[in-house]
Scaffold this motif. Structure first.
Motif, short mmCIF file in Angstrom:
data_model
loop_
_atom_site.label_atom_id
_atom_site.label_comp_id
_atom_site.label_asym_id
_atom_site.label_seq_id
_atom_site.Cartn_x
_atom_site.Cartn_y
_atom_site.Cartn_z
N ILE A 89 4.37 5.72 -5.37
CA ILE A 89 4.76 5.73 -6.79
C ILE A 89 3.63 6.25 -7.68
N THR A 90 2.38 5.92 -7.34
CA THR A 90 1.28 6.24 -8.27
C THR A 90 0.33 7.32 -7.76
N GLN A 91 0.45 7.67 -6.47
CA GLN A 91 -0.50 8.62 -5.85
C GLN A 91 -1.93 8.09 -5.79
N LEU A 117 9.39 -4.02 -3.57
CA LEU A 117 10.39 -4.90 -2.97
C LEU A 117 11.15 -4.20 -1.86
N SER A 118 11.46 -2.93 -2.08
CA SER A 118 12.23 -2.27 -1.01
C SER A 118 11.34 -1.97 0.19
N ALA A 119 10.07 -1.66 -0.03
CA ALA A 119 9.15 -1.44 1.10
C ALA A 119 8.95 -2.74 1.89
N THR A 153 0.83 -1.21 0.00
CA THR A 153 0.00 0.00 0.00
C THR A 153 0.87 1.26 0.00
N LYS A 154 1.89 1.25 0.86
CA LYS A 154 2.78 2.42 0.89
C LYS A 154 3.48 2.62 -0.45
N ALA A 155 3.96 1.52 -1.03
CA ALA A 155 4.68 1.61 -2.31
C ALA A 155 3.76 2.16 -3.40
N ILE A 156 2.54 1.63 -3.46
CA ILE A 156 1.60 2.09 -4.49
C ILE A 156 1.28 3.56 -4.30
N ILE A 183 -6.14 -0.70 2.90
CA ILE A 183 -6.14 -2.14 3.21
C ILE A 183 -7.49 -2.57 3.77
N LYS A 184 -8.06 -3.59 3.18
CA LYS A 184 -9.24 -4.22 3.75
C LYS A 184 -8.75 -5.48 4.45
#
Ligand code: BTN
Length: 243
Positions: A87-89, A168-170, A81-84, A94-95
């Motif tokens: 990167i994409t705003q 991957l890094s997150a 979720t953090k990565a998305i 999360i459900k």
């Protein structure tokens, strides 16, 4: 770093389990452009068209008790979720326990599978299906109303590579944080990214149908739901959020 990459595969989770049984290292990943037997939870299939998603499995060997394996799902959900978002705003959330939604529609599914002895985990495979560049009309009819993709949410194509790198890094960061500081430390992040808490949910999979207000997640990752003044602890299964 071991990376197993395929143009086409049945399921990256199956391949990751195979590699884990052959002795691959922790952190090994399996990626495919398409899956022809992509699996979801409760023996559902996962729509995995070529080149349009991130179909990814990661092998972990966490020093947890097998009871604690579901925590891997929660930490993966936080990381993805953090990565998305970064990167994409796209402001997805999360459900509980393991879907990532955007405006109520599923954008990511996570399937965690474990191989364990009595009191130790041999390995955990975290499978993630991220719908990246799939237009709404491309989804099969049975999921067209309930699924969506990052490109549909962002109204533009999303390059997969930077997103994959960030995921991957997150994941690595969250995993090390959980190992170093414990699971409870991650829960505040989970709460912040959750779309379940504060909502009325129907609990699916118990004999009598019940619904209540999702009030919190506890130290084991269970969802706490207030039903008729009592707090029920939902440890597994699914909930659906009342619109
Ligand atoms: C769900 O929401 O039911 C979980 C879906 C998980 C799909 C991913 S795609 C990569 C990995 N390989 C699989 O066969 N399934 C997971």
């Amino acid at each position: 770093q071991e990376i197993f990459y395929f143009e086409k595969i049945e399921s990256t989770n199956n391949e990751a389990k195979k590699q884990a049984n052959l002795g691959c290292h922790e952190g090994a990943i399996v990626l495919a452009e398409m899956q022809n037997g992509g699996r979801g939870r409760i023996s559902r299939s996962w729509f995995s068209p070529a080149g349009k998603g991130i179909w990814l499995s990661v092998v972990l060997k966490p020093p947890f008790h097998p009871y604690d394996a579901p925590k891997c799902t929660l930490l993966a959900a936080v990381a993805v979720t953090k990565a998305i978002r970064s990167i994409t705003q796209v402001q997805c959330g999360i459900k509980w326990p393991n879907d990532i939604l955007y405006e109520g529609k599923k954008i990511v599914g996570i399937l965690t599978e474990m191989n364990a002895e009595m009191d130790a985990i041999n390995h955990v495979v975290i499978g993630m299906g991220i719908n990246v560049n799939i237009s709404q009309e491309e989804f099969p009819l049975d999921i067209r109303e309930t699924a969506t993709s990052l490109s549909a949410a962002a109204h533009k194509p999303i390059p997969r590579l930077p997103l994959l790198q960030e995921i991957l890094s997150a994941l690595e960061k969250e995993y090390h944080k959980v190992i170093q500081y414990g699971f409870v430390e991650m829960l505040d992040e989970w709460r912040e990214l959750s779309v379940t808490l504060g909502q009325t949910v129907d609990i699916i999979g118990v004999s009598q149908k019940s619904s209540g207000l999702a009030v919190d997640i506890d130290k084991d990752g269970a969802l706490l739901v207030e039903i008729e003044g009592r707090i029920e602890k939902i440890i597994a299964g699914d909930v659906s959020i009342r619109p």
